[in-house]
Design a protein around this motif. Structure first.
Motif, mmCIF file in Angstrom:
data_model
loop_
_atom_site.group_PDB
_atom_site.id
_atom_site.type_symbol
_atom_site.label_atom_id
_atom_site.label_comp_id
_atom_site.label_asym_id
_atom_site.label_seq_id
_atom_site.Cartn_x
_atom_site.Cartn_y
_atom_site.Cartn_z
ATOM 1 N N GLY A 193 0.736 -1.056 -0.211
ATOM 2 C CA GLY A 193 0.025 -0.048 -0.307
ATOM 3 C C GLY A 193 0.497 1.021 -0.221
ATOM 4 O O GLY A 193 0.650 2.000 -0.586
ATOM 5 N N TYR A 250 1.718 1.974 -3.689
ATOM 6 C CA TYR A 250 0.940 2.511 -4.722
ATOM 7 C C TYR A 250 0.664 3.745 -4.117
ATOM 8 O O TYR A 250 0.118 4.536 -4.971
ATOM 9 C CB TYR A 250 -0.071 1.190 -4.731
ATOM 10 N N ASN A 251 0.248 3.942 -2.767
ATOM 11 C CA ASN A 251 -0.622 5.101 -1.917
ATOM 12 C C ASN A 251 0.052 6.193 -2.401
ATOM 13 O O ASN A 251 -0.112 7.097 -1.262
ATOM 14 C CB ASN A 251 -1.469 4.700 -1.161
ATOM 15 N N GLY A 275 -1.728 7.098 -7.181
ATOM 16 C CA GLY A 275 -1.734 6.120 -7.655
ATOM 17 C C GLY A 275 -1.722 4.829 -8.668
ATOM 18 O O GLY A 275 -3.172 5.331 -9.273
#
Length: 140
Positions: free
Chosen positions: A38, A41-42, A48
């Protein structure tokens, strides 16, 4: 197949490959590796890649509508070109902002080291297909 149908067909394929590349880690990584995923991507960039996947889905619909002449092809070529540029710009921003130590901390998968660059290349392929489509329609 008409000459004008090849670029949107390739664009659909590029978008599908982008989606597969974005969601491949969810399938390929173990549950323990996904716990740190996470952050990858975030926490970097404006958005993302999984959120940008919505642009790829919209581009698929547009490419298909242009290919089947359900929407004016010149309109579709312009829209997909803008969507592709926005997608590529945001993915580029994300790819260059993710530090190497974050990628290394996710897991042992060697392919993950190249994942963000593959996602970037596939987003650029959407732009290339859009440019090809505009050229096939004599817009560029």
């Amino acid at each position: 197949m008409r000459v004008e149908q090849r670029p949107p067909t390739a664009g659909i394929a590029a978008c599908v490959l982008y989606l597969l590349a974005v969601f491949a880690p969810y399938v390929a990584l173990s549950e323990t590796e996904l716990s740190g995923f996470g952050v990858y991507y975030n926490d970097y960039g404006i958005a993302g890649p999984q959120f940008l996947s919505l642009l790829a889905v919209v581009a698929i619909v547009l490419f298909a509508a242009g290919r089947e002449l359900r929407t004016q092809p010149d309109y579709v070529a312009g829209l997909t070109l803008v969507l592709g540029f926005v997608l590529t710009l945001f993915v580029l921003l994300w790819a260059v902002s993710v530090p190497e130590d974050v990628v290394a901390s996710i897991g042992e998968a060697v392919w993950l080291e190249y994942h963000r660059w593959a996602v970037l290349a596939l987003s650029a392929a959407v732009v290339a297909c859009s440019v090809w489509y505009a050229r096939a329609l004599s817009l560029l």
